[in-house]
Design a protein around this motif. Sequence first.
Motif, PDB file in Angstrom:
ATOM      1  N   SER A   1      52.546  29.521  33.210  1.00  0.00           N
ATOM      2  CA  SER A   1      51.924  28.646  34.126  1.00  0.00           C
ATOM      3  C   SER A   1      50.722  27.508  33.747  1.00  0.00           C
ATOM      4  O   SER A   1      50.404  26.546  34.730  1.00  0.00           O
ATOM      5  N   GLY A   2      49.994  27.752  32.878  1.00  0.00           N
ATOM      6  CA  GLY A   2      49.107  26.961  32.593  1.00  0.00           C
ATOM      7  C   GLY A   2      47.630  27.157  33.105  1.00  0.00           C
ATOM      8  O   GLY A   2      46.615  26.388  33.010  1.00  0.00           O
ATOM      9  N   ALA A   3      47.690  28.246  33.863  1.00  0.00           N
ATOM     10  CA  ALA A   3      46.385  28.746  34.625  1.00  0.00           C
ATOM     11  C   ALA A   3      45.451  29.092  33.558  1.00  0.00           C
ATOM     12  O   ALA A   3      45.568  29.609  32.407  1.00  0.00           O
ATOM     13  N   ARG A   4      44.093  28.640  33.717  1.00  0.00           N
ATOM     14  CA  ARG A   4      42.831  28.676  32.749  1.00  0.00           C
ATOM     15  C   ARG A   4      41.930  29.512  33.475  1.00  0.00           C
ATOM     16  O   ARG A   4      41.511  29.560  34.493  1.00  0.00           O
ATOM     17  N   ILE A   5      41.575  30.519  32.643  1.00  0.00           N
ATOM     18  CA  ILE A   5      40.475  31.454  32.795  1.00  0.00           C
ATOM     19  C   ILE A   5      39.462  31.226  32.088  1.00  0.00           C
ATOM     20  O   ILE A   5      39.684  31.267  30.893  1.00  0.00           O
ATOM     21  N   GLN A   6      37.918  31.150  32.227  1.00  0.00           N
ATOM     22  CA  GLN A   6      36.808  31.298  31.547  1.00  0.00           C
ATOM     23  C   GLN A   6      36.229  32.502  31.667  1.00  0.00           C
ATOM     24  O   GLN A   6      36.145  33.374  32.582  1.00  0.00           O
ATOM     25  N   GLY A   7      35.906  32.937  30.556  1.00  0.00           N
ATOM     26  CA  GLY A   7      35.179  34.558  30.409  1.00  0.00           C
ATOM     27  C   GLY A   7      34.329  34.634  29.436  1.00  0.00           C
ATOM     28  O   GLY A   7      34.065  33.725  28.605  1.00  0.00           O
ATOM     29  N   ARG A   8      34.126  35.838  28.957  1.00  0.00           N
ATOM     30  CA  ARG A   8      33.172  36.192  27.979  1.00  0.00           C
ATOM     31  C   ARG A   8      33.671  37.288  27.331  1.00  0.00           C
ATOM     32  O   ARG A   8      33.910  38.384  27.617  1.00  0.00           O
ATOM     33  N   ILE A   9      33.706  37.138  26.091  1.00  0.00           N
ATOM     34  CA  ILE A   9      34.054  38.290  25.175  1.00  0.00           C
ATOM     35  C   ILE A   9      33.188  39.517  24.908  1.00  0.00           C
ATOM     36  O   ILE A   9      31.803  39.028  24.781  1.00  0.00           O
ATOM     37  N   SER A  10      33.590  40.581  25.315  1.00  0.00           N
ATOM     38  CA  SER A  10      32.500  41.678  25.160  1.00  0.00           C
ATOM     39  C   SER A  10      32.524  42.459  24.014  1.00  0.00           C
ATOM     40  O   SER A  10      31.810  43.250  23.529  1.00  0.00           O
ATOM     41  N   ASP A  11      34.042  42.624  23.369  1.00  0.00           N
ATOM     42  CA  ASP A  11      34.168  43.249  22.236  1.00  0.00           C
ATOM     43  C   ASP A  11      35.375  42.721  21.643  1.00  0.00           C
ATOM     44  O   ASP A  11      36.079  41.937  22.149  1.00  0.00           O
ATOM     45  N   LEU A  12      35.387  42.826  20.180  1.00  0.00           N
ATOM     46  CA  LEU A  12      36.292  42.060  19.411  1.00  0.00           C
ATOM     47  C   LEU A  12      36.955  43.059  18.305  1.00  0.00           C
ATOM     48  O   LEU A  12      36.085  43.777  17.791  1.00  0.00           O
ATOM     49  N   GLY A  13      38.170  43.027  17.880  1.00  0.00           N
ATOM     50  CA  GLY A  13      38.810  43.776  16.714  1.00  0.00           C
ATOM     51  C   GLY A  13      39.850  42.868  16.299  1.00  0.00           C
ATOM     52  O   GLY A  13      40.205  41.771  16.776  1.00  0.00           O
TER      53      GLY A  13
ATOM     54  N   SER B   1      35.870  38.901  33.145  1.00  0.00           N
ATOM     55  CA  SER B   1      36.225  37.681  33.941  1.00  0.00           C
ATOM     56  C   SER B   1      36.625  38.387  35.399  1.00  0.00           C
ATOM     57  O   SER B   1      37.135  39.461  35.404  1.00  0.00           O
ATOM     58  N   MET B   2      36.009  37.469  36.092  1.00  0.00           N
ATOM     59  CA  MET B   2      36.143  38.064  37.571  1.00  0.00           C
ATOM     60  C   MET B   2      37.761  38.076  38.036  1.00  0.00           C
ATOM     61  O   MET B   2      38.191  38.787  38.794  1.00  0.00           O
ATOM     62  N   SER B   3      38.685  37.195  37.639  1.00  0.00           N
ATOM     63  CA  SER B   3      39.879  36.855  37.939  1.00  0.00           C
ATOM     64  C   SER B   3      40.763  37.086  36.627  1.00  0.00           C
ATOM     65  O   SER B   3      41.446  36.068  36.249  1.00  0.00           O
ATOM     66  N   PRO B   4      41.108  38.150  36.485  1.00  0.00           N
ATOM     67  CA  PRO B   4      41.826  38.460  35.089  1.00  0.00           C
ATOM     68  C   PRO B   4      43.409  38.008  35.336  1.00  0.00           C
ATOM     69  O   PRO B   4      43.730  38.198  36.628  1.00  0.00           O
ATOM     70  N   LEU B   5      44.317  37.480  34.536  1.00  0.00           N
ATOM     71  CA  LEU B   5      45.368  37.552  34.535  1.00  0.00           C
ATOM     72  C   LEU B   5      46.199  38.672  34.588  1.00  0.00           C
ATOM     73  O   LEU B   5      45.616  40.041  34.269  1.00  0.00           O
ATOM     74  N   GLY B   6      47.378  38.732  34.891  1.00  0.00           N
ATOM     75  CA  GLY B   6      48.204  40.003  35.192  1.00  0.00           C
ATOM     76  C   GLY B   6      48.553  40.518  33.654  1.00  0.00           C
ATOM     77  O   GLY B   6      48.646  39.963  32.740  1.00  0.00           O
TER      78      GLY B   6
END
Length: 177
Positions: free
Chosen positions: A38-50, A58-63
């Motif tokens: 869809s090209g939908a963009r979401i801004q967020g913050r990484i809280s953990d990484l592996g 993110s307040m509005s995560p993708l499905g």
Amino acid sequence: MIFDSKRLESSSRVSSVERRNHPRYPFSAAAEVVEIGSGARIQGRISDLGRGGCYIDSMSPLGVSSEVKIRIVDKSRTFVAQGKVVFATPGMGMGLMFTTIEPEQLLVLERWLAELSGEAAPEPLAVEDESLSPQAAADKAPSQEQNYVLNELIIALMRKNVLSDAEGKALLQKLLR
């Protein structure tokens, strides 16, 4: 990823089963996630990484099952990969599994993970060497042709959305100094 179906029999037990193949480390960095379809963009913050993925606040995560392109920016380093949403909670965030990582991007990820695990010291911030003589500084200065190539490269990266406009403009300004 391989799942043990016997361990995932009941939905009440799913949350207690660790399905990750790689350790995750606390990590805080800006992230942009784009749904490929869809090209939908979401801004967020990484809280953990592996090595296998990350969690994005993110307040509005993708499905769940959404195919995405993720871009993580931490200080002067950027990591870009493709992934798939494997977990999502509205108002909270989403778990992402990396599906495709280019070799040069894998180096960035592995460097971050080495730093987070304590296997490597954090990269020092770039510091200008003021001890160079005027002649050594002139010898070290990039040629006009190199500046032109770098300028074109930065613009190409901006057009392909590898660099944001702000990042590209900042690099171009540094190049013009």
